[in-house]
Design a protein around this motif. Structure first.
Motif, PDB file in Angstrom:
ATOM      1  N   SER A  56       0.819  -1.209   0.000  1.00  0.00           N
ATOM      2  CA  SER A  56       0.000   0.000   0.000  1.00  0.00           C
ATOM      3  C   SER A  56       0.854   1.260   0.000  1.00  0.00           C
ATOM      4  O   SER A  56       1.962   1.272   0.533  1.00  0.00           O
ATOM      5  CB  SER A  56      -0.917   0.032   1.228  1.00  0.00           C
ATOM      6  OG  SER A  56      -1.765  -1.093   1.265  1.00  0.00           O
ATOM      7  N   TRP A  77       0.285   5.229   1.272  1.00  0.00           N
ATOM      8  CA  TRP A  77      -0.591   6.065   2.081  1.00  0.00           C
ATOM      9  C   TRP A  77      -0.286   7.525   1.791  1.00  0.00           C
ATOM     10  O   TRP A  77       0.874   7.936   1.797  1.00  0.00           O
ATOM     11  CB  TRP A  77      -0.380   5.786   3.554  1.00  0.00           C
ATOM     12  CG  TRP A  77      -0.812   4.415   4.007  1.00  0.00           C
ATOM     13  CD1 TRP A  77      -0.140   3.238   3.835  1.00  0.00           C
ATOM     14  CD2 TRP A  77      -1.996   4.090   4.726  1.00  0.00           C
ATOM     15  NE1 TRP A  77      -0.832   2.208   4.399  1.00  0.00           N
ATOM     16  CE2 TRP A  77      -1.980   2.692   4.963  1.00  0.00           C
ATOM     17  CE3 TRP A  77      -3.069   4.845   5.216  1.00  0.00           C
ATOM     18  CZ2 TRP A  77      -3.005   2.040   5.648  1.00  0.00           C
ATOM     19  CZ3 TRP A  77      -4.091   4.208   5.904  1.00  0.00           C
ATOM     20  CH2 TRP A  77      -4.053   2.815   6.107  1.00  0.00           C
ATOM     21  N   ARG A  92      -5.471   5.383   1.685  1.00  0.00           N
ATOM     22  CA  ARG A  92      -4.635   4.218   1.353  1.00  0.00           C
ATOM     23  C   ARG A  92      -4.893   3.809  -0.095  1.00  0.00           C
ATOM     24  O   ARG A  92      -6.043   3.629  -0.508  1.00  0.00           O
ATOM     25  CB  ARG A  92      -4.955   3.044   2.284  1.00  0.00           C
ATOM     26  CG  ARG A  92      -4.036   1.835   2.092  1.00  0.00           C
ATOM     27  CD  ARG A  92      -4.456   0.700   3.023  1.00  0.00           C
ATOM     28  NE  ARG A  92      -5.714   0.097   2.611  1.00  0.00           N
ATOM     29  CZ  ARG A  92      -6.491  -0.652   3.395  1.00  0.00           C
ATOM     30  NH1 ARG A  92      -6.121  -0.879   4.649  1.00  0.00           N
ATOM     31  NH2 ARG A  92      -7.616  -1.165   2.941  1.00  0.00           N
ATOM     32  N   ASP A 139      -3.805   0.995  -3.204  1.00  0.00           N
ATOM     33  CA  ASP A 139      -3.149  -0.258  -3.556  1.00  0.00           C
ATOM     34  C   ASP A 139      -1.922   0.088  -4.397  1.00  0.00           C
ATOM     35  O   ASP A 139      -2.041   0.762  -5.439  1.00  0.00           O
ATOM     36  CB  ASP A 139      -4.110  -1.144  -4.349  1.00  0.00           C
ATOM     37  CG  ASP A 139      -3.442  -2.413  -4.832  1.00  0.00           C
ATOM     38  OD1 ASP A 139      -3.141  -3.274  -3.995  1.00  0.00           O
ATOM     39  OD2 ASP A 139      -3.199  -2.511  -6.055  1.00  0.00           O
TER      40      ASP A 139
END
Length: 394
Positions: A216, A218, A244, A246
């Protein structure tokens, strides 16, 4: 990248101080992304370097250092400059590579080794203000999977300019040579608008970090969306959003409320400009992060900066929520008030970048924090390219 022309700074040694945070590499030399549970106890200040004002390097003016990351594989630091129009430097916006010389007892030098010009998706350089495609770089990270560099642009919302500038923020990945690779997909809420909705100008994407499992990315906003409420004041705080994404697809899959503290100092006069908001984020675990939060008020010398640890574990996912009403925000605790170092450092600059450095010889980890000097016309305690190194107490 331009040919290296190293520039070294005169050492400035400082006494130590007991404080707080975390990061680095493990005993096998693995990056921090291999550790899923970094704990925070305290920090000991190792030292400070301050770059000369408007320092020249490789035909550029060094400044506006809004983000920094450490590449363990090359033992190199990557700095991002938010120069949009302030200088006549070639290749704005741009990144610098550098070596930092420090150990557990001193921070002795900064040696710049190269300049990289970020390219637009079509391969051209980014223009400067007032061009509609101008970028406003704020953070950079080394992608833990590809080794490419991922960076943020805040966009622009300046309705008083002629013509008005309404430019969307973005998250883009480039090669270490500056060539465009791909762009992350932003939720519609981050689209800039001339109407009373969406992000405020200069209060959009500020912080970026990758999760310890490298799955991830952020991204933290500096301020509230217009529809989420007012900006902070010396009387009350505000709220921004931590999103967040992917890492593989570049698509957002969760979002949480980050509570912003009130402005830490009353401006002089009291009706002058103030701001407070997060400027950088670093992952400690799957849910815990370190966050730099910077406050500034006109008429007050220096910035008021605090370091917090936050946790998203029990926070409400607001990615698809119509409003933030009733949402549980991330938990938040104070780790370090930089005011405790104000006298020792000769003032606290506009701290905006933060990265875990390498492990020290004594086995403890290091943390590097850097300031954006805003390209000042004169020497200033508020606007300096200040670099700080800490030893992390686990």
């Amino acid at each position: 990248m331009l040919p290296a022309t190293p520039y070294r700074l005169v050492p400035l040694l400082l006494a130590t101080a007991a404080l707080a945070a975390c990061g680095g590499s493990d005993d096998a030399g693995e990056p921090i992304t291999g550790n899923n549970n970094v704990t925070v106890s305290s920090l000991r200040l190792i030292g400070q370097q301050v770059l000369p004002r408007r320092m020249s390097y490789a035909n550029t003016v060094v400044g506006g250092l809004s983000g920094v990351d450490y590449d363990l594989k090359t033992d190199t630091y990557v700095f991002i400059s938010d120069d949009r129009t302030t200088t006549d430097s070639a290749g704005a916006p741009r990144l610098y590579t550098a070596k930092l010389s420090f150990d557990a007892s001193s921070f002795s030098a900064v040696t710049f080794t190269g300049v990289v010009t970020m390219k637009q998706p079509d391969g051209s350089d980014y223009p400067k203000v007032p061009d509609a495609k101008v970028a406003d770089p704020e953070s950079v990270r080394v992608d833990p999977v590809t080794g490419n560099w991922v960076w943020l642009s805040e966009g622009d919302r300046t309705l008083t300019s002629t013509p008005p500038r309404v430019i969307n923020p973005f998250i883009r990945e480039i090669t270490p040579q500056g060539s465009h690779v791909r762009e992350y997909t932003l939720p519609a809420m981050f689209q800039m608008s001339a109407q009373d909705t969406g992000p405020r100008g200069n209060l959009v994407f500020e912080g970026l970090t990758f999760s310890p499992d490298a799955q991830s990315a952020w991204v933290l906003m500096e301020g509230a969306l217009i529809q989420d409420g007012a900006a902070p004041t010396p009387a009350v705080g505000s709220a921004s959003r931590l999103t967040r994404f992917d890492r593989a697809s570049g698509v957002a899959n969760a979002q949480y409320v980050y509570p912003i503290e009130k402005v830490q100092a009353t401006p002089v006069p009291a009706d002058q400009f103030t701001v407070n908001g997060p400027t950088e984020i670093l992952a400690l675990s799957a849910t815990r992060f370190l966050v730099l939060e910077r406050s500034f008020s006109v008429g007050v010398v220096g910035n008021q900066v605090r370091l917090y640890e936050i946790d998203t574990a029990n926070a409400t996912n607001v990615l698809t929520a119509a409003s933030l009403t009733g949402a549980t925000p991330v938990t938040k605790k104070l780790v370090l008030d930089f005011e405790t170092l104000k006298t020792q450092l000769g003032g606290i600059a506009n701290l905006e970048g933060m990265t875990f450095g390498p492990k020290l010889a004594n086995g403890k980890r290091s943390l590097v924090v850097v300031a954006d000097d805003n390209f000042p016309a004169a020497d200033s305690a508020t606007d300096r390219n200040q670099m700080l190194v800490f030893e992390i107490q686990p």
